[in-house]
Design a protein around this motif. Structure first.
Motif, PDB file in Angstrom:
ATOM      1  N   ASP A 248      36.503  39.595  42.353  1.00  0.00           N
ATOM      2  CA  ASP A 248      36.629  39.023  41.198  1.00  0.00           C
ATOM      3  C   ASP A 248      37.157  37.662  41.085  1.00  0.00           C
ATOM      4  N   VAL A 249      36.461  36.879  41.610  1.00  0.00           N
ATOM      5  CA  VAL A 249      36.492  35.340  41.913  1.00  0.00           C
ATOM      6  C   VAL A 249      35.902  34.661  40.570  1.00  0.00           C
ATOM      7  N   PRO A 250      36.922  33.936  39.712  1.00  0.00           N
ATOM      8  CA  PRO A 250      36.115  33.058  38.778  1.00  0.00           C
ATOM      9  C   PRO A 250      35.631  32.010  39.284  1.00  0.00           C
ATOM     10  N   LEU A 251      34.483  31.825  38.540  1.00  0.00           N
ATOM     11  CA  LEU A 251      33.736  30.490  39.024  1.00  0.00           C
ATOM     12  C   LEU A 251      33.325  29.681  37.708  1.00  0.00           C
ATOM     13  N   LYS A 252      33.087  28.362  37.909  1.00  0.00           N
ATOM     14  CA  LYS A 252      32.680  27.550  36.842  1.00  0.00           C
ATOM     15  C   LYS A 252      31.265  27.186  37.197  1.00  0.00           C
ATOM     16  N   THR A 253      30.387  27.341  36.232  1.00  0.00           N
ATOM     17  CA  THR A 253      28.988  26.724  36.531  1.00  0.00           C
ATOM     18  C   THR A 253      28.822  25.447  36.344  1.00  0.00           C
ATOM     19  N   ARG A 254      27.701  24.824  36.432  1.00  0.00           N
ATOM     20  CA  ARG A 254      27.393  23.322  36.278  1.00  0.00           C
ATOM     21  C   ARG A 254      27.720  22.953  34.845  1.00  0.00           C
ATOM     22  N   THR A 255      27.208  24.006  33.870  1.00  0.00           N
ATOM     23  CA  THR A 255      27.430  23.922  32.453  1.00  0.00           C
ATOM     24  C   THR A 255      28.796  24.114  31.976  1.00  0.00           C
TER      25      THR A 255
ATOM     26  N   CYS B 250      23.453  20.944  46.527  1.00  0.00           N
ATOM     27  CA  CYS B 250      24.151  21.759  47.449  1.00  0.00           C
ATOM     28  C   CYS B 250      24.414  21.152  48.890  1.00  0.00           C
ATOM     29  N   LEU B 251      23.400  20.514  49.401  1.00  0.00           N
ATOM     30  CA  LEU B 251      23.385  20.329  50.752  1.00  0.00           C
ATOM     31  C   LEU B 251      24.565  19.212  50.995  1.00  0.00           C
ATOM     32  N   GLY B 252      25.411  19.625  51.866  1.00  0.00           N
ATOM     33  CA  GLY B 252      26.407  18.329  52.583  1.00  0.00           C
ATOM     34  C   GLY B 252      27.631  18.735  51.436  1.00  0.00           C
ATOM     35  N   LYS B 253      27.587  19.424  50.636  1.00  0.00           N
ATOM     36  CA  LYS B 253      28.733  19.693  49.583  1.00  0.00           C
ATOM     37  C   LYS B 253      29.733  20.909  50.362  1.00  0.00           C
ATOM     38  N   LYS B 254      31.011  20.683  49.785  1.00  0.00           N
ATOM     39  CA  LYS B 254      31.786  21.950  50.376  1.00  0.00           C
ATOM     40  C   LYS B 254      31.849  22.793  49.185  1.00  0.00           C
ATOM     41  N   LEU B 255      32.359  23.978  49.238  1.00  0.00           N
ATOM     42  CA  LEU B 255      32.351  25.004  48.364  1.00  0.00           C
ATOM     43  C   LEU B 255      32.871  24.690  47.023  1.00  0.00           C
ATOM     44  N   HIS B 256      34.261  24.026  47.300  1.00  0.00           N
ATOM     45  CA  HIS B 256      34.931  23.658  46.166  1.00  0.00           C
ATOM     46  C   HIS B 256      34.155  22.740  45.353  1.00  0.00           C
ATOM     47  N   GLU B 257      33.581  21.890  45.944  1.00  0.00           N
ATOM     48  CA  GLU B 257      32.842  20.886  45.243  1.00  0.00           C
ATOM     49  C   GLU B 257      31.537  21.443  44.080  1.00  0.00           C
ATOM     50  N   LEU B 258      31.347  22.677  44.440  1.00  0.00           N
ATOM     51  CA  LEU B 258      30.295  23.426  43.621  1.00  0.00           C
ATOM     52  C   LEU B 258      31.051  24.631  42.711  1.00  0.00           C
ATOM     53  N   GLY B 259      32.396  24.210  42.481  1.00  0.00           N
ATOM     54  CA  GLY B 259      33.171  25.299  41.679  1.00  0.00           C
ATOM     55  C   GLY B 259      33.338  26.482  42.366  1.00  0.00           C
ATOM     56  N   ILE B 260      33.311  26.745  43.583  1.00  0.00           N
ATOM     57  CA  ILE B 260      33.589  27.873  44.450  1.00  0.00           C
ATOM     58  C   ILE B 260      34.797  27.944  45.195  1.00  0.00           C
ATOM     59  N   SER B 261      36.060  28.162  44.620  1.00  0.00           N
ATOM     60  CA  SER B 261      37.338  28.072  45.109  1.00  0.00           C
ATOM     61  C   SER B 261      37.697  29.682  45.798  1.00  0.00           C
ATOM     62  N   ILE B 262      37.659  29.678  46.890  1.00  0.00           N
ATOM     63  CA  ILE B 262      38.133  31.096  47.695  1.00  0.00           C
ATOM     64  C   ILE B 262      39.199  30.721  48.521  1.00  0.00           C
ATOM     65  N   ASP B 263      39.447  29.784  48.988  1.00  0.00           N
ATOM     66  CA  ASP B 263      40.465  29.645  50.258  1.00  0.00           C
ATOM     67  C   ASP B 263      40.984  28.030  50.116  1.00  0.00           C
ATOM     68  N   ARG B 264      42.119  27.733  49.820  1.00  0.00           N
ATOM     69  CA  ARG B 264      42.723  26.442  49.608  1.00  0.00           C
ATOM     70  C   ARG B 264      43.150  25.976  50.821  1.00  0.00           C
ATOM     71  N   ARG B 265      43.231  26.620  51.929  1.00  0.00           N
ATOM     72  CA  ARG B 265      43.557  26.195  53.286  1.00  0.00           C
ATOM     73  C   ARG B 265      42.409  25.230  53.881  1.00  0.00           C
ATOM     74  N   ASP B 266      42.736  24.699  54.913  1.00  0.00           N
ATOM     75  CA  ASP B 266      41.734  23.941  55.828  1.00  0.00           C
ATOM     76  C   ASP B 266      40.633  24.616  56.244  1.00  0.00           C
ATOM     77  N   PHE B 267      39.405  24.388  56.218  1.00  0.00           N
ATOM     78  CA  PHE B 267      38.216  25.272  56.383  1.00  0.00           C
ATOM     79  C   PHE B 267      38.446  25.839  57.822  1.00  0.00           C
ATOM     80  N   SER B 268      38.943  25.208  58.900  1.00  0.00           N
ATOM     81  CA  SER B 268      39.161  25.811  60.186  1.00  0.00           C
ATOM     82  C   SER B 268      39.663  27.028  60.126  1.00  0.00           C
ATOM     83  N   ALA B 269      40.900  27.077  59.422  1.00  0.00           N
ATOM     84  CA  ALA B 269      41.789  28.378  59.153  1.00  0.00           C
ATOM     85  C   ALA B 269      40.857  29.552  58.699  1.00  0.00           C
ATOM     86  N   THR B 270      39.929  29.117  57.730  1.00  0.00           N
ATOM     87  CA  THR B 270      39.115  30.316  57.196  1.00  0.00           C
ATOM     88  C   THR B 270      38.253  30.734  58.415  1.00  0.00           C
TER      89      THR B 270
END
Length: 914
Positions: free
Chosen positions: A497-504, A463-483
């Protein structure tokens, strides 16, 4: 030639009277020949008292000076000229004078054998100055030594204190800066000394509030404490500082020196304050030495932390103002005292002795020496000491400076912070929610807890150094600074009720919330997949309940109508002759009414509002008794097997209803098995515990009889499984099914406080599991008694029924068999009529659902007056009011609508005869 001589004498006279120093000419007898004008002015004599007089007699013999006689009578006869001959004498007219004489002896002048010229320079003032100057030189040597010592003392003070310190000249240029200033603000001496303060650090110090302090406040107030300045420095970031300022007049030859002591209060704790001053070598005047001492005193009283100086005997020499304030002592109790004796020996601290007597003699300076001690006046304190040993100051062998920082609160906060960090780390690592900590600039993962790996399949290292969407966690498609801007404004961000995809690749549903933890942003992820499943189940259950309520209401009203149709139909049928053509027509009407009554019973089964005639039954025996019927239902190409447990499974059920459930399931299995397969019914004992309920989302803890009905048919997909218990839903073709079979089965099982669940996959068959609670009593079926013949009677019966047609039908049926009938159209009227006729009423026939008061409320009112009154209840459905327990009581009488005339007469006679 005489003319030339006269001119020369005149020129000489002019010269004599022009020069500023006194001049006198004597003849060879030492009598005054002439004197210059300045002679008369300086010695305050007149011409007539001077010319022709013996020089020694001048001024009433004031000039009879031994050293003058020596010059004129001894030296000049031999040398002719003599310069810088010093004579000191007291004149009555002008006081004591010191004179330098230049003498010339001129031969054969003006007809005389010799002329003596005396030029006199009054050096009295010069001599006094020279004497004073010599004295001043000696004094200044001492002053210089003292000034050097004071300068060294000031230097030591500046470099001992922990807070940054800076001094400015009158032009606001830097004169000197403490070591801690360089360390704290990350600058170098060559970038600082001599610079305009606003230009420091590439103009980082051009701060409007600093300009206001230096240019507006200080010129008026000279001193100003606790002046707060907040500023962004490019080198060290945003800082909040408290400034103490002093303006010192006439120091180092300048009109003023400005001292600034700076305390960084960004983290709300006392940071080591630095104190430094640099003195240029003092000039050769006493005022500069005084300025040096004044400067040192100003430094000491400007710094915010307590400061104390000790002599070589460890006695207090000086103490600053903050020392007195902090330790609550007075000067007379402090200065001159042995440090260990201060405050009635409160300062006799072993660790302080170690610092002063063991460490400092070897190291000269020591910083960050921690001492913890209980003071009687101010309580327990934790202090950091900075110590300096200065040699040969003020005539002593050494002076010791102690700068004291109280870190009691900081130490407490650090301990709390350490404990808090430990607790947070423990919560972080053991939390069931997934937690990731994000750096705020780009949103990269800085930390991830073990729950993240369990939830998503990614280890912390991955996980280290990754961004959320790289781990399958998509909560905000804007630039992270806006979040981060939203987070800063709102304080917390929620995503539900956010759907996530696990590694499998598995999809899970989560609730995510993000909070600001100052340095990092915290993102909590909670798996709510099970909650969504339970919500769907609840929604489905609520939908089934709503449809059931609708079906029950329709059946109730329809039963009243069927009761009238069937009652009057039977009465008409009884009046027709056996060969009447209308008899066949009436028979068809009654058959249709029976079918309609059967339909309402099925609706009541679905809605779970029909009367359940429960009794203890061995479920294994029930299934064995149904085996032949089930075998006839399914086709010959389907293998049918029973696998029943040897343990008796006694349940309290309505036998007919459970048989209907099994028949419905067998029929559905037959339709699902297209080209041959197997149908298996098994029984067993099941125990449901709290863990089972939590895992599967249904049930109550307890022991159950488990009936499993499994087939090898075509199976169902997930969407179909969600709908199969809904009424009128069917997968069969048009005209091949009503869609009520499984809905009715669902209602029957729920009515028995049981559970029915389906498990299926397309192409892999279907399994139904039925859980029925075990009965505490092991009482088996009682033999049914034979039906009694229909009989009438002479008793009086009160009939309470809100439906007019049903009420009239009941009256006519009962009166036809000899009974006296009184009627009431609602509950309140029934109570009133009963009270008026209670002496002659033998039985009350009560509809359970009536306006104003229901049947049960009427029954309770009657029982209060006549506890032994016989009551017969009737209704299209009763479960809202009558419980299964009441139905099983021996003295409870009930007849289900719609009823035949004979059934009503038989039930009335049965109740009356008890």
């Amino acid at each position: 030639m005489e003319k030339n001589l006269r001119q020369s004498l005149e020129f000489a006279e002019n010269i004599i009277n022009t020069v500023r120093e006194p001049l006198i000419a004597l003849d060879q007898n030492l009598r005054v020949v002439s004197a210059s004008r300045s002679f008369y002015q300086v010695f305050q004599v007149k011409l007539e008292e001077t010319v022709g007089q013996l020089i020694y007699d001048l001024g009433n013999k004031q000039w009879d000076i031994p050293k003058l006689r020596e010059l004129l009578e001894t030296i000049l006869p031999e040398k002719a000229t003599f310069d810088n001959y010093e004579v000191e004498h007291d004149f009555a007219t002008i006081g004591r004078r010191t004179m330098l004489l230049n003498a010339r002896q001129i031969e054969q002048a003006w007809g005389k054998e010799r002329i003596i010229l005396l030029a006199i320079e009054d050096i009295t003032e010069r001599k006094a100055i020279e004497t004073g100057l010599e004295k001043t030189r000696k004094e200044l040597a001492i002053v210089k030594q003292t000034a050097d010592a004071a300068h060294e003392f000031a230097e030591s003070v500046i470099n001992t204190v922990r807070e940054p310190l800076i001094s400015l000249d009158q032009d606001l240029r830097v004169v000197t800066v403490s070591r801690s200033f360089y360390d704290f603000f990350q600058v170098k001496p060559e970038e600082t000394i001599g610079q305009l303060i606003y230009d420091l650090g590439n103009k980082q110090w051009d701060i409007p509030k600093l300009r206001e302090l230096l240019e507006k406040i200080l010129p008026k107030k000279f001193t100003f404490d606790n002046y707060e300045v907040e500023h962004d420095f490019a080198t060290i970031g945003r800082r909040v500082m408290l400034l103490n300022a002093r303006q010192i007049e006439q120091a180092w030859g300048k009109e003023r020196i400005i001292l600034l002591a700076i305390e960084d209060i960004t983290e709300r704790k006392a940071i080591e304050a630095g104190l430094e001053t640099t003195r240029k070598e003092l000039a050769v005047v006493k005022k500069i030495a005084d300025a040096a001492h004044e400067f040192a005193d100003s430094v000491i009283n400007t710094v915010r932390e307590p400061l104390i100086s000790l002599d070589q005997d460890l006695r207090v020499v000086t103490v600053n103002r903050s020392f007195y304030e902090f330790f609550q002592v007075k000067p007379e109790e402090t200065v001159g005292q042995l440090i260990y004796d201060l405050g009635n020996k409160q300062w006799d601290i072993p660790k302080l002795r170690e610092l002063l007597e063991t460490i400092l003699p070897q190291k000269t300076s020591f910083d960050n020496y921690e001492v913890e001690h209980d003071f009687a006046t101010i309580g327990r304190r934790v202090m950091l000491l900075n110590a300096r040993q200065i040699e040969q100051v003020w005539g002593k062998e050494r002076i010791i400076l102690l700068a004291i920082e109280d870190i009691t609160e900081r130490s407490r906060l650090e301990n709390q912070l350490e404990e808090s960090e430990f607790r947070y780390r423990r919560l972080f690592e053991t939390a069931s929610d997934g937690i990731v900590l994000l750096e705020k600039k780009e949103g990269h993962v800085a930390h991830a807890n073990p729950a993240i790996e369990k939830m998503l399949g990614y280890s912390e290292a991955e996980c280290l150094g990754k961004k959320l969407h790289e781990l399958g966690i998509s909560i905000d498609r804007r630039d992270f600074s806006a979040t981060m801007q939203d987070l800063d404004r709102e304080g917390i961000l929620n995503y539900e009720d956010v759907p996530l995809k696990t590694r499998t690749g598995q999809e899970i549903y989560t609730d995510i919330y993000m909070v600001d933890r100052a340095v990092l942003a915290q993102c909590n992820i909670r798996d709510v997949s099970e909650r969504k499943k339970l919500q769907a189940q609840l929604l489905h259950s609520q939908k089934m309940e709503a449809v059931g309520t609708l079906a029950g209401g329709i059946a109730h009203d329809f039963n009243n109508m069927l009761n009238v149709i069937m009652g009057y139909g039977n009465m008409v049928m009884d009046t027709l002759a056996a060969d009447s053509p209308a008899r066949a027509d009436m028979s068809e009407v009654l058959v249709a009414a029976d079918r309609a009554a059967d339909l309402t019973r099925r609706l009541l089964l679905f809605s779970r509002k029909n009367v359940v005639e429960v009794k203890p039954v061995n479920i294994n025996a029930l299934i064995l008794g149904l085996q032949k019927m089930l075998a006839r239902i399914i086709r010959e190409n389907i293998e049918f097997h029973l696998d029943l447990t040897d343990t008796p499974l006694i349940v309290a059920v309505d036998t007919g209803q459970i048989e209907q459930v099994l028949i419905n399931l067998a029929s559905n299995a037959k339709d699902a098995i297209l080209e041959g397969g197997r149908l298996l019914i098994t029984t067993g004992l099941a125990e449901i515990d709290e863990e089972y309920v939590a895992a599967y989302g249904y049930g109550q803890p307890g022991r159950y009889a488990l009936i499993t009905v499994a087939d090898t048919g075509q199976g169902m997909d997930a969407d179909t499984q969600q709908k199969i218990f809904e009424p009128f839903f069917t997968t069969k073709g048009v005209g091949e099914g009503t869609g009520l079979g499984l809905a009715i089965s669902y209602g029957i099982i729920k009515q028995h406080n049981g559970y029915i669940k389906v498990y299926s996959e397309p192409g892999d068959g279907t399994v139904f599991k039925i859980f029925l609670p075990l009965c505490a009593e092991a009482v088996l079926d009682k033999k049914l008694e034979g039906a009694a013949p229909v009989m009438g009677g002479q008793e009086t019966i009160l009939v309470a029924e809100d439906d007019t047609a049903v009420r009239e039908l009941s009256r006519r049926i009962l009166e036809a068999f000899g009974y006296t009938v009184i009627t009431a159209k609602n509950g309140e009227e029934a109570i009133t009529i009963f009270m008026e006729n209670k002496e002659r009423i033998n039985l009350v026939l009560l509809d359970m659902i009536m306006p104003k008061k229901n049947g049960k409320e009427v029954s309770e009112a009657i029982n209060k007056v006549c506890p032994k009154m016989k009551i017969l209840f009737t209704s299209g459905y009763t479960m809202e009011i009558i419980t299964n327990k009441e139905l099983q009581e021996d003295d409870f009488a009930f007849i289900q609508k719609p009823y035949q005339s004979k059934s009503l007469l038989s039930k009335v006679r049965e109740v009356l005869d008890k």
